[in-house]
Scaffold this active site. Sequence first.
Site, PDB file in Angstrom:
ATOM      1  N   HIS A  26      -8.839 -19.642  -8.139  1.00 33.07           N
ATOM      2  CA  HIS A  26      -8.408 -18.896  -6.965  1.00 33.07           C
ATOM      3  C   HIS A  26      -7.744 -19.858  -5.987  1.00 33.07           C
ATOM      4  O   HIS A  26      -8.028 -21.064  -5.995  1.00 33.07           O
ATOM      5  CB  HIS A  26      -9.607 -18.227  -6.284  1.00 33.07           C
ATOM      6  CG  HIS A  26     -10.135 -17.024  -7.011  1.00 33.07           C
ATOM      7  ND1 HIS A  26     -10.922 -16.071  -6.423  1.00 33.07           N
ATOM      8  CD2 HIS A  26      -9.957 -16.624  -8.300  1.00 33.07           C
ATOM      9  CE1 HIS A  26     -11.231 -15.128  -7.307  1.00 33.07           C
ATOM     10  NE2 HIS A  26     -10.669 -15.447  -8.448  1.00 33.07           N
ATOM     11  N   GLU A  57      -8.193 -20.466  -2.823  1.00 34.56           N
ATOM     12  CA  GLU A  57      -9.085 -21.243  -1.951  1.00 34.56           C
ATOM     13  C   GLU A  57      -9.710 -22.417  -2.697  1.00 34.56           C
ATOM     14  O   GLU A  57      -9.808 -23.525  -2.165  1.00 34.56           O
ATOM     15  CB  GLU A  57     -10.243 -20.374  -1.427  1.00 34.56           C
ATOM     16  CG  GLU A  57      -9.835 -19.151  -0.627  1.00 34.56           C
ATOM     17  CD  GLU A  57      -9.703 -17.917  -1.507  1.00 34.56           C
ATOM     18  OE1 GLU A  57      -9.086 -17.990  -2.587  1.00 34.56           O
ATOM     19  OE2 GLU A  57     -10.217 -16.865  -1.091  1.00 34.56           O
ATOM     20  N   CYS A  61     -13.426 -13.792  -1.797  1.00 32.26           N
ATOM     21  CA  CYS A  61     -14.462 -13.197  -2.647  1.00 32.26           C
ATOM     22  C   CYS A  61     -15.745 -14.027  -2.461  1.00 32.26           C
ATOM     23  O   CYS A  61     -15.709 -15.088  -1.838  1.00 32.26           O
ATOM     24  CB  CYS A  61     -13.998 -13.207  -4.109  1.00 32.26           C
ATOM     25  SG  CYS A  61     -14.087 -14.839  -4.895  1.00 32.26           S
ATOM     26  N   CYS A  74     -15.386 -17.792  -3.366  1.00 33.25           N
ATOM     27  CA  CYS A  74     -14.593 -18.602  -2.438  1.00 33.25           C
ATOM     28  C   CYS A  74     -15.255 -18.712  -1.070  1.00 33.25           C
ATOM     29  O   CYS A  74     -15.179 -19.747  -0.415  1.00 33.25           O
ATOM     30  CB  CYS A  74     -13.183 -18.035  -2.344  1.00 33.25           C
ATOM     31  SG  CYS A  74     -12.304 -18.202  -3.922  1.00 33.25           S
TER      32      CYS A  74
END
Lengths: 155, 155
Positions: B54, B56, B84, B87
């Site tokens: 992801h 992040e 999410c 993260c």
Amino acid sequence: MEEMDHHFMLEALEEARKAARIDEVPIGAVVVLDGKIVGRGHNRRETLQQADAHAEILAIREACETIGSWRLDGCTLYVTLEPCPMCAGAAIQSRVKRLVYGAKDNKNGAHVSGINVFAGEFNHEVQVEGGLLGEDSRRLLLDFFKALRSSRDKV
Amino acid sequence: MEEMDHHFMLEALEEARKAARIDEVPIGAVVVLDGKIVGRGHNRRETLQQADAHAEILAIREACETIGSWRLDGCTLYVTLEPCPMCAGAAIQSRVKRLVYGAKDNKNGAHVSGINVFAGEFNHEVQVEGGLLGEDSRRLLLDFFKALRSSRDKV
């Protein structure tokens, strides 16, 4: 619990011991698919100086590499300690079928301690079971912190 | 919000556009320390076939490398979409001071949508602010999924 759970948690504990040997907080994990280990990991946060180098993340990453997919469908993640929110979230993101952990983590746990990340309504549900060989995991952690305190006292 | 927030969110949006260009869901992030970007990332889950790739996580990882420490003390993480649980947990783990995000994520968000990971009593508290340039982020995502559906309809 399933038939092979005990066997694979012993493997996760072996990973945790590897962490202890390099002066990392002893937490270990393995990812298993169809009775075979496809990913292993132990906490290496200090060694790698990476905030996300937790046992679970490293095991999941290796499993994705082994399988060649970010989807770990049908896999089980074994970890010696209740996962933190990041690792609980990574288990959901990776779509593992089950997560089996050992000891509770009263401080950072994201299943039965603090918040329960798995209770959120996300697009994948992980079956979570805790307490397998939890005492062995807890003992490893206690011994580690005891040795750490004792070595600090000597400085 | 702080003075430079708008500027750095535009940088995160630029990262999100990079993701769109490689057919990844357009989410972008940057990590900033003392007015300088120390880590950048955009969603590359499909490209890398890694469950944790992801925006992040990749930005945090690069920031740890730049700084040479897993502790991102004093850093701000800018991300175009509400994080999410994984993260959000990584933000806590990395000890960033602030997290600023754009659009809400009704499906997987772990701040104001679903559960709030930041409300847990962990050993670090992150200051979280949402809604900065959220409409720009939302528009990028909507355009991406619209184009995806349209290309699928053609098949």
